[in-house]
Scaffold this motif. Structure first.
Motif, PDB file in Angstrom:
ATOM      1  N   ASN A 169       1.548   9.978  -2.656  1.00 18.76           N
ATOM      2  CA  ASN A 169       2.881   8.871  -2.292  1.00 18.76           C
ATOM      3  C   ASN A 169       2.999   8.905  -1.291  1.00 18.76           C
ATOM      4  O   ASN A 169       3.075   7.528  -0.897  1.00 18.76           O
ATOM      5  N   SER A 170       3.084   9.587  -0.171  1.00 18.69           N
ATOM      6  CA  SER A 170       3.542   8.945   1.262  1.00 18.69           C
ATOM      7  C   SER A 170       2.171   8.502   2.073  1.00 18.69           C
ATOM      8  O   SER A 170       1.866   7.109   2.256  1.00 18.69           O
ATOM      9  N   ARG A 171       0.596   8.254   1.837  1.00 21.83           N
ATOM     10  CA  ARG A 171      -0.471   7.873   2.059  1.00 21.83           C
ATOM     11  C   ARG A 171      -0.674   6.513   1.216  1.00 21.83           C
ATOM     12  O   ARG A 171      -0.669   5.550   1.919  1.00 21.83           O
ATOM     13  N   LEU A 172      -0.409   6.033  -0.015  1.00 21.01           N
ATOM     14  CA  LEU A 172      -0.161   5.048  -0.599  1.00 21.01           C
ATOM     15  C   LEU A 172       0.825   3.947  -0.324  1.00 21.01           C
ATOM     16  O   LEU A 172       0.710   3.209  -0.092  1.00 21.01           O
ATOM     17  N   ALA A 173       2.096   4.854   0.263  1.00 26.95           N
ATOM     18  CA  ALA A 173       3.063   3.762   0.872  1.00 26.95           C
ATOM     19  C   ALA A 173       2.727   3.294   2.440  1.00 26.95           C
ATOM     20  O   ALA A 173       2.620   2.082   2.702  1.00 26.95           O
ATOM     21  N   GLN A 174       1.531   3.637   3.148  1.00 23.69           N
ATOM     22  CA  GLN A 174       0.816   3.530   4.540  1.00 23.69           C
ATOM     23  C   GLN A 174       0.034   2.947   4.119  1.00 23.69           C
ATOM     24  O   GLN A 174       0.225   1.822   4.677  1.00 23.69           O
ATOM     25  N   LEU A 175      -0.803   2.700   3.528  1.00 24.36           N
ATOM     26  CA  LEU A 175      -2.121   1.680   2.443  1.00 24.36           C
ATOM     27  C   LEU A 175      -0.982   0.056   2.212  1.00 24.36           C
ATOM     28  O   LEU A 175      -1.621  -0.449   2.766  1.00 24.36           O
ATOM     29  N   ARG A 176      -0.060   0.729   1.780  1.00 25.81           N
ATOM     30  CA  ARG A 176       0.934  -0.913   1.005  1.00 25.81           C
ATOM     31  C   ARG A 176       1.364  -1.548   2.491  1.00 25.81           C
ATOM     32  O   ARG A 176       1.628  -2.845   2.483  1.00 25.81           O
TER      33      ARG A 176
ATOM     34  N   GLU B 210      -1.599  -3.409   4.048  1.00 26.79           N
ATOM     35  CA  GLU B 210      -2.146  -4.175   3.531  1.00 26.79           C
ATOM     36  C   GLU B 210      -0.515  -5.407   4.050  1.00 26.79           C
ATOM     37  O   GLU B 210      -0.661  -6.598   3.459  1.00 26.79           O
ATOM     38  N   GLU B 211       0.071  -5.363   3.706  1.00 23.16           N
ATOM     39  CA  GLU B 211       1.414  -6.045   3.964  1.00 23.16           C
ATOM     40  C   GLU B 211       1.360  -6.226   5.627  1.00 23.16           C
ATOM     41  O   GLU B 211       1.505  -8.040   5.744  1.00 23.16           O
ATOM     42  N   SER B 212       1.108  -5.640   5.981  1.00 21.44           N
ATOM     43  CA  SER B 212       1.104  -6.592   7.919  1.00 21.44           C
ATOM     44  C   SER B 212      -0.329  -6.541   7.751  1.00 21.44           C
ATOM     45  O   SER B 212      -0.542  -7.783   9.469  1.00 21.44           O
ATOM     46  N   ALA B 213      -1.282  -7.663   7.105  1.00 25.37           N
ATOM     47  CA  ALA B 213      -2.306  -7.686   7.344  1.00 25.37           C
ATOM     48  C   ALA B 213      -2.461  -9.171   8.628  1.00 25.37           C
ATOM     49  O   ALA B 213      -3.290  -9.514   9.167  1.00 25.37           O
ATOM     50  N   PRO B 214      -1.809 -10.869   7.428  1.00 26.12           N
ATOM     51  CA  PRO B 214      -1.747 -11.075   8.539  1.00 26.12           C
ATOM     52  C   PRO B 214      -1.758 -11.389   9.709  1.00 26.12           C
ATOM     53  O   PRO B 214      -1.641 -12.034  10.807  1.00 26.12           O
ATOM     54  N   HIS B 215      -1.156 -10.292  10.056  1.00 25.72           N
ATOM     55  CA  HIS B 215      -0.388  -9.816  11.427  1.00 25.72           C
ATOM     56  C   HIS B 215      -1.238  -9.123  12.122  1.00 25.72           C
ATOM     57  O   HIS B 215      -0.834  -8.420  13.501  1.00 25.72           O
ATOM     58  N   ALA B 216      -1.740  -8.331  11.675  1.00 23.40           N
ATOM     59  CA  ALA B 216      -2.768  -6.732  12.254  1.00 23.40           C
ATOM     60  C   ALA B 216      -3.959  -7.332  12.747  1.00 23.40           C
ATOM     61  O   ALA B 216      -4.279  -8.473  12.864  1.00 23.40           O
TER      62      ALA B 216
ATOM     63  N   ASP C 238      -9.734  -4.925  13.143  1.00 24.20           N
ATOM     64  CA  ASP C 238     -10.177  -3.334  13.773  1.00 24.20           C
ATOM     65  C   ASP C 238      -9.711  -2.435  13.141  1.00 24.20           C
ATOM     66  O   ASP C 238      -9.356  -0.936  12.844  1.00 24.20           O
ATOM     67  N   LEU C 239      -8.161  -2.464  14.089  1.00 25.55           N
ATOM     68  CA  LEU C 239      -7.722  -1.197  13.656  1.00 25.55           C
ATOM     69  C   LEU C 239      -6.786  -0.944  12.263  1.00 25.55           C
ATOM     70  O   LEU C 239      -6.748   0.157  11.755  1.00 25.55           O
ATOM     71  N   GLN C 240      -6.716  -2.127  11.235  1.00 23.65           N
ATOM     72  CA  GLN C 240      -5.811  -2.276  10.189  1.00 23.65           C
ATOM     73  C   GLN C 240      -6.996  -1.338   9.159  1.00 23.65           C
ATOM     74  O   GLN C 240      -7.181  -0.834   8.594  1.00 23.65           O
ATOM     75  N   ALA C 241      -8.595  -1.436   9.185  1.00 20.64           N
ATOM     76  CA  ALA C 241      -9.401  -0.800   8.943  1.00 20.64           C
ATOM     77  C   ALA C 241     -10.168   0.469   9.323  1.00 20.64           C
ATOM     78  O   ALA C 241      -9.530   1.266   8.424  1.00 20.64           O
ATOM     79  N   ALA C 242      -9.777   0.673  10.048  1.00 20.86           N
ATOM     80  CA  ALA C 242      -9.549   1.850  10.936  1.00 20.86           C
ATOM     81  C   ALA C 242      -8.622   2.673   9.672  1.00 20.86           C
ATOM     82  O   ALA C 242      -8.710   4.168   9.602  1.00 20.86           O
TER      83      ALA C 242
END
Length: 104
Positions: A25-32, A35-41, A44-48
């Motif tokens: 659940n913690s890791r799924l929250a991190q993934l969310r 994803e929510e920060s996608a427009p501002h991130a 390459d960092l996001q993919a890693a």
């Protein structure tokens, strides 16, 4: 955590399942959050970050399978019992500390 005379303490099946669920659940929250920060991130960092979290999710799933087949808590290398303290911190650990250090 259960203890038998002369045996090392172990996580119960229920305790291990709860810890794995919490980790998942913690890791799924991190993934969310990623994803929510996608427009501002940084892409390459996001993919890693996403790849690292997905690897941990795979480890958590593998630990769940070990729990089901009865091999959970045994080092994948030397087959000794992984200390309960290690499993409390890293419930998806596949190796005892010694074998993990040798593999790193």
């Amino acid at each position: 955590m259960t203890t038998d005379m002369g045996r090392a303490p172990r996580l119960t099946h229920h305790e291990a399942r709860q810890r794995l669920a919490h980790e998942r659940n913690s890791r799924l929250a991190q993934l969310r959050a990623i994803e929510e920060s996608a427009p501002h991130a940084d892409e390459d960092l996001q993919a890693a970050q996403t790849a690292a979290i997905e690897r941990v999710l795979e480890e958590i799933d593998a630990a769940g399978r070990r729990l089901s087949d009865g091999s959970y808590g045994a080092c994948n290398s030397c087959r000794t019992t992984i200390p309960v303290e290690r499993l409390e911190i890293l419930p998806y650990a596949r190796f005892c500390v010694g074998c993990q250090q040798r593999a790193s």
